[in-house]
Design a protein around this motif. Structure first.
Motif, PDB file in Angstrom:
ATOM      1  N   ARG A 125       0.849  -1.181   0.000  1.00 21.50           N
ATOM      2  CA  ARG A 125       0.000   0.000   0.000  1.00 21.50           C
ATOM      3  C   ARG A 125       0.889   1.237   0.000  1.00 21.50           C
ATOM      4  O   ARG A 125       1.784   1.377   0.848  1.00 21.50           O
ATOM      5  CB  ARG A 125      -0.891  -0.016   1.241  1.00 21.50           C
ATOM      6  CG  ARG A 125      -2.068   0.933   1.208  1.00 21.50           C
ATOM      7  CD  ARG A 125      -3.180   0.421   0.337  1.00 21.50           C
ATOM      8  NE  ARG A 125      -3.662  -0.875   0.789  1.00 21.50           N
ATOM      9  CZ  ARG A 125      -4.434  -1.643   0.055  1.00 21.50           C
ATOM     10  NH1 ARG A 125      -4.784  -1.266  -1.159  1.00 21.50           N
ATOM     11  NH2 ARG A 125      -4.840  -2.813   0.505  1.00 21.50           N
ATOM     12  N   VAL A 127       0.655   4.433   0.812  1.00 16.11           N
ATOM     13  CA  VAL A 127       0.752   5.294   1.987  1.00 16.11           C
ATOM     14  C   VAL A 127       1.567   4.621   3.081  1.00 16.11           C
ATOM     15  O   VAL A 127       2.359   5.280   3.787  1.00 16.11           O
ATOM     16  CB  VAL A 127      -0.660   5.667   2.486  1.00 16.11           C
ATOM     17  CG1 VAL A 127      -1.449   4.425   2.883  1.00 16.11           C
ATOM     18  CG2 VAL A 127      -0.589   6.623   3.660  1.00 16.11           C
ATOM     19  N   MET A 131       5.357   5.914   4.565  1.00 13.60           N
ATOM     20  CA  MET A 131       5.561   6.145   5.994  1.00 13.60           C
ATOM     21  C   MET A 131       6.686   5.290   6.542  1.00 13.60           C
ATOM     22  O   MET A 131       7.496   5.754   7.369  1.00 13.60           O
ATOM     23  CB  MET A 131       4.260   5.861   6.752  1.00 13.60           C
ATOM     24  CG  MET A 131       3.187   6.917   6.570  1.00 13.60           C
ATOM     25  SD  MET A 131       1.799   6.773   7.732  1.00 13.60           S
ATOM     26  CE  MET A 131       1.108   5.200   7.264  1.00 13.60           C
ATOM     27  N   ASP A 153       1.183   5.318  16.454  1.00 13.97           N
ATOM     28  CA  ASP A 153       0.658   6.649  16.166  1.00 13.97           C
ATOM     29  C   ASP A 153      -0.764   6.494  15.628  1.00 13.97           C
ATOM     30  O   ASP A 153      -0.964   5.974  14.521  1.00 13.97           O
ATOM     31  CB  ASP A 153       1.538   7.352  15.135  1.00 13.97           C
ATOM     32  CG  ASP A 153       1.116   8.798  14.898  1.00 13.97           C
ATOM     33  OD1 ASP A 153      -0.100   9.052  14.803  1.00 13.97           O
ATOM     34  OD2 ASP A 153       2.001   9.667  14.779  1.00 13.97           O
ATOM     35  N   ASP A 155      -2.900   8.430  14.253  1.00 10.95           N
ATOM     36  CA  ASP A 155      -3.166   9.061  12.964  1.00 10.95           C
ATOM     37  C   ASP A 155      -2.537   8.256  11.825  1.00 10.95           C
ATOM     38  O   ASP A 155      -3.182   8.008  10.799  1.00 10.95           O
ATOM     39  CB  ASP A 155      -2.631  10.497  12.959  1.00 10.95           C
ATOM     40  CG  ASP A 155      -2.891  11.182  11.625  1.00 10.95           C
ATOM     41  OD1 ASP A 155      -4.066  11.332  11.261  1.00 10.95           O
ATOM     42  OD2 ASP A 155      -1.901  11.536  10.946  1.00 10.95           O
ATOM     43  N   LYS A 156      -1.274   7.840  12.000  1.00  9.69           N
ATOM     44  CA  LYS A 156      -0.601   7.068  10.948  1.00  9.69           C
ATOM     45  C   LYS A 156      -1.272   5.712  10.747  1.00  9.69           C
ATOM     46  O   LYS A 156      -1.468   5.261   9.616  1.00  9.69           O
ATOM     47  CB  LYS A 156       0.873   6.890  11.298  1.00  9.69           C
ATOM     48  CG  LYS A 156       1.703   8.162  11.230  1.00  9.69           C
ATOM     49  CD  LYS A 156       3.160   7.869  11.555  1.00  9.69           C
ATOM     50  CE  LYS A 156       4.001   9.127  11.435  1.00  9.69           C
ATOM     51  NZ  LYS A 156       5.430   8.883  11.768  1.00  9.69           N
ATOM     52  N   ARG A 158      -4.349   4.939  11.333  1.00  4.48           N
ATOM     53  CA  ARG A 158      -5.643   5.138  10.689  1.00  4.48           C
ATOM     54  C   ARG A 158      -5.474   5.443   9.199  1.00  4.48           C
ATOM     55  O   ARG A 158      -6.269   4.984   8.365  1.00  4.48           O
ATOM     56  CB  ARG A 158      -6.382   6.283  11.381  1.00  4.48           C
ATOM     57  CG  ARG A 158      -7.786   6.529  10.837  1.00  4.48           C
ATOM     58  CD  ARG A 158      -8.568   7.487  11.716  1.00  4.48           C
ATOM     59  NE  ARG A 158      -7.849   8.724  11.967  1.00  4.48           N
ATOM     60  CZ  ARG A 158      -7.294   9.034  13.144  1.00  4.48           C
ATOM     61  NH1 ARG A 158      -7.383   8.181  14.157  1.00  4.48           N
ATOM     62  NH2 ARG A 158      -6.645  10.163  13.311  1.00  4.48           N
ATOM     63  N   ARG A 159      -4.419   6.169   8.848  1.00  2.00           N
ATOM     64  CA  ARG A 159      -4.202   6.534   7.448  1.00  2.00           C
ATOM     65  C   ARG A 159      -3.987   5.305   6.567  1.00  2.00           C
ATOM     66  O   ARG A 159      -4.614   5.166   5.512  1.00  2.00           O
ATOM     67  CB  ARG A 159      -3.001   7.474   7.329  1.00  2.00           C
ATOM     68  CG  ARG A 159      -3.297   8.924   7.666  1.00  2.00           C
ATOM     69  CD  ARG A 159      -2.032   9.740   7.676  1.00  2.00           C
ATOM     70  NE  ARG A 159      -1.346   9.650   6.377  1.00  2.00           N
ATOM     71  CZ  ARG A 159      -0.045   9.908   6.225  1.00  2.00           C
ATOM     72  NH1 ARG A 159       0.703  10.225   7.273  1.00  2.00           N
ATOM     73  NH2 ARG A 159       0.502   9.833   5.029  1.00  2.00           N
ATOM     74  N   TYR A 160      -3.125   4.387   6.990  1.00  2.00           N
ATOM     75  CA  TYR A 160      -2.860   3.248   6.095  1.00  2.00           C
ATOM     76  C   TYR A 160      -3.971   2.197   6.163  1.00  2.00           C
ATOM     77  O   TYR A 160      -4.258   1.512   5.183  1.00  2.00           O
ATOM     78  CB  TYR A 160      -1.481   2.647   6.377  1.00  2.00           C
ATOM     79  CG  TYR A 160      -1.387   1.568   7.422  1.00  2.00           C
ATOM     80  CD1 TYR A 160      -1.705   0.238   7.124  1.00  2.00           C
ATOM     81  CD2 TYR A 160      -0.918   1.855   8.711  1.00  2.00           C
ATOM     82  CE1 TYR A 160      -1.590  -0.755   8.080  1.00  2.00           C
ATOM     83  CE2 TYR A 160      -0.803   0.861   9.667  1.00  2.00           C
ATOM     84  CZ  TYR A 160      -1.146  -0.440   9.350  1.00  2.00           C
ATOM     85  OH  TYR A 160      -1.030  -1.421  10.290  1.00  2.00           O
ATOM     86  N   LYS A 161      -4.645   2.089   7.303  1.00  2.02           N
ATOM     87  CA  LYS A 161      -5.740   1.119   7.392  1.00  2.02           C
ATOM     88  C   LYS A 161      -6.969   1.591   6.620  1.00  2.02           C
ATOM     89  O   LYS A 161      -7.684   0.788   6.012  1.00  2.02           O
ATOM     90  CB  LYS A 161      -6.105   0.870   8.856  1.00  2.02           C
ATOM     91  CG  LYS A 161      -5.015   0.136   9.626  1.00  2.02           C
ATOM     92  CD  LYS A 161      -5.357  -0.004  11.106  1.00  2.02           C
ATOM     93  CE  LYS A 161      -4.220  -0.676  11.859  1.00  2.02           C
ATOM     94  NZ  LYS A 161      -4.498  -0.761  13.317  1.00  2.02           N
ATOM     95  N   SER A 162      -7.218   2.879   6.611  1.00  2.00           N
ATOM     96  CA  SER A 162      -8.374   3.405   5.883  1.00  2.00           C
ATOM     97  C   SER A 162      -8.162   3.371   4.381  1.00  2.00           C
ATOM     98  O   SER A 162      -9.116   3.519   3.611  1.00  2.00           O
ATOM     99  CB  SER A 162      -8.676   4.839   6.327  1.00  2.00           C
ATOM    100  OG  SER A 162      -7.593   5.701   6.016  1.00  2.00           O
ATOM    101  N   ALA A 163      -6.908   3.171   3.937  1.00  2.00           N
ATOM    102  CA  ALA A 163      -6.620   3.096   2.508  1.00  2.00           C
ATOM    103  C   ALA A 163      -6.894   1.706   1.941  1.00  2.00           C
ATOM    104  O   ALA A 163      -6.842   1.507   0.720  1.00  2.00           O
ATOM    105  CB  ALA A 163      -5.164   3.479   2.247  1.00  2.00           C
TER     106      ALA A 163
END
Length: 580
Positions: A125, A127, A131, A153, A155-156, A158-163
């Motif tokens: 992925r 993102v 990271m 983290d 925020d981090k 959540r960013r890659y899991k939501s992608a």
């Protein structure tokens, strides 16, 4: 090509003349004939496929248990062509042959192997990869710290899991993805322990080597090894729950021997293509084929009758069929074949101890007086009999012997599997025991001398809450315990009423108020109650007429629903109680 004099005009002359330029043909001076030489060079690739160096035997075991034998033609190390092997042993003159075994997917497998769209490199992925690279560079090149900085983290993370599920995969290298995976393992083991890693290795049918290596890695690390059946959701655990064996699918060659065949959750022509001919051929032999499917799938076309149950409601359909069979062939009348089969091959005659139901009885439908719930089997170790002192006595369930009126311990239970005393006893030979299937009607007057109310859960509430209903069962007091048989409990669970039994019971097949009736299932499955009643009678009658030659082709179609093991068990009850 020659032209007709009638067409020998200016237009024809112009059209024919252009062939000298567009198709490189030789046009005669009088423009009456065209000569083309060559033209076979385009066939060279096709013809070279057959100028192979060798032929090897192989199969296509990528998550397919068909294991069809194929002849693979190879030239310069490249697969050029495949054809089905035709050397399977013959089944004899009175039944179809297994071969030719194969399917269009297998025939085209070499094209998948060399397809330009085949994934040949690792992808990550985007993102997450960005990271990880940034974190690794910022943390001195330590991959474990880099992974920790991402997952810790919010925020981090959540960013890659939501992608996920949105694409965005980018090509990486094998070294980099191995490093990321290893870092995730090390971090998880250090922070949470190895038991927080859940692993799944490829199924053995795909690659025994890959399966073994993955399984061994997980077990050496200390991680729980998920079986490949967990990937199938709730599929086959119903089979060992009921009769200890894995897995669930009947041998395709035996479909020919069935007198009645139900394809239930198995789209045979699509998912079991090399075996599908057994089903179509058996139809010509006279068997009835029923397809249970929410959609008009490929197998529906080959069936004599389509049962269009709503998706995920197969358990209700099976319970309604079981309700009809139990009422008409076990209560309203008895069939010697069914009785003898269940006495010897099932646990229906085993005695079960009843326990106090506690506070839950106060909210049950039909609550009136003391209430009980099913407990554990009554075993030899619970009783004051000679077998109580035997080896593994707590693993030897008891039955009531109709000949003597006393409890007896039949062969074959797990208590006879281990130990010296079980030698020669791990079998289903009843010897002189005549197990009682039901305690109802044993006493004078046609009813049992004592009954007890048992609390039965019902899970059909649309709000998701578990309700309870009170049903009566015939009981006896043995060894200081109140006991009944498995069959008596099953009849109560399926809502099959008998004279003298207290509690809440359905009025008839048309009563939708309580689980397991044909009318109850109709509201859930959309299958007409009349159809269910008729199919249940056909199934049972075929079992009687053929000596148990009924078969259900179970498949993964029901697996993608919660508690599919319960769906499977409701289906397996139909085969078990009718000796199929």
């Amino acid at each position: 090509m020659t032209t007709s004099p009638a067409l020998d005009g200016p237009l024809t002359t112009a059209l024919v003349g252009t062939r000298r330029f567009f198709t490189r043909s030789q046009v005669s001076d009088d423009k009456r004939s065209i000569h083309t030489e060559g033209g076979r060079s385009g066939d060279a690739f096709y013809r070279d496929r057959w100028s192979h160096d060798k032929v090897v035997r192989s199969t296509h075991g990528v998550n397919c248990t068909g294991s069809c034998s194929w002849k693979v033609y190879v030239k310069d190390g490249i697969i050029t062509w495949e054809a089905q092997q035709t050397d399977y042993p013959s089944t004899g003159a009175d039944r179809p042959e297994y071969e030719p075994r194969g399917c269009p997917r297998g025939a085209a497998f070499s094209w998948y192997t060399y397809s330009p769209t085949r994934v040949r490199y690792p992808y990550v992925r985007g993102v997450l990869l960005e990271m990880f690279r940034e974190a690794k560079a910022a943390l001195g090149g330590d991959p474990v710290l880099a992974w920790a900085s991402i997952v810790q983290d919010p925020d981090k993370a959540r960013r890659y899991k939501s992608a996920r599920g949105k694409g965005g995969l980018v090509r990486s290298s094998w070294d980099e993805v191995v490093e990321i995976i290893a870092a995730a393992h090390v971090y998880t083991v250090k922070r949470w322990g190895p038991d927080r890693i859940a692993g799944f290795s490829p199924i053995p049918a795909m690659s025994p080597v890959s399966y073994a290596s993955g399984a061994r890695f997980l077990e050496l690390v200390g991680a729980p090894m998920l079986s490949f059946y967990d990937w199938y959701a709730d599929l086959p655990n119903a089979s060992p729950q009921m009769f200890g064996d894995q897995t669930d699918v009947p041998e395709s060659g035996d479909w020919w021997d069935a007198g009645y065949l139900i394809m239930w959750g198995s789209n045979v022509p699509m998912t079991r293509t090399p075996d599908a001919h057994w089903m179509t051929e058996a139809r010509y032999r006279g068997q009835k084929v029923v397809a249970v499917s929410p959609d008009y799938a490929e197998n529906v076309k080959f069936a004599d009758e389509w049962v269009a149950a709503a998706p995920g409601t197969d358990g209700a359909l099976a319970m309604a069929m079981g309700h009809v069979i139990l009422k008409e062939f076990f209560v309203d009348s008895q069939v010697d074949f069914f009785t003898q089969y269940n006495q010897q091959y099932t646990d229906l005659p085993f005695l079960v101890a009843l326990e106090d139901a506690g506070d839950v009885a106060d909210t049950a439908e039909g609550a009136d007086g003391p209430a009980y719930r099913p407990g554990k089997y009554l075993v030899a170790g619970d009783l004051d009999i000679a077998q109580a002192a035997s080896e593994n006595a707590m693993w030897k369930p008891a039955v009531l012997d109709a000949r003597t009126g006393d409890v007896a311990i039949p062969n074959g239970s797990i208590g006879f599997r281990y130990g010296d005393e079980g030698w020669g006893k791990w079998n289903l030979d009843l010897e002189d025991i005549d197990p009682v299937l039901t305690l109802h009607g044993l006493d004078a007057g046609g009813t049992a001398s004592e009954t007890a109310r048992v609390v039965m859960p019902r899970f059909d509430a649309y709000d998701g809450k578990v309700a309870h209903v009170m049903r009566g069962v015939p009981v006896r007091r043995i060894g200081g315990r109140l006991v009944t048989t498995v069959l008596d409990l099953m009849l109560a669970q399926y809502g099959v009423a008998r004279p003298g039994m207290p509690g809440t019971w359905p009025a008839d097949y048309e009563d939708p108020s309580t689980p397991a009736t044909p009318a109850w299932q109709e509201e859930i499955t959309n299958v007409p109650a009349e159809q269910v009643v008729r199919l249940a009678r056909e199934w049972a009658q075929n079992a009687i007429d053929t000596g148990g030659r009924g078969m259900i082709l179970m498949g993964a179609g029901t697996n993608h629903w919660f508690h599919s093991d319960q769906i499977y068990r409701a289906m397996l009850v139909l085969t078990t109680i009718t000796g199929c």
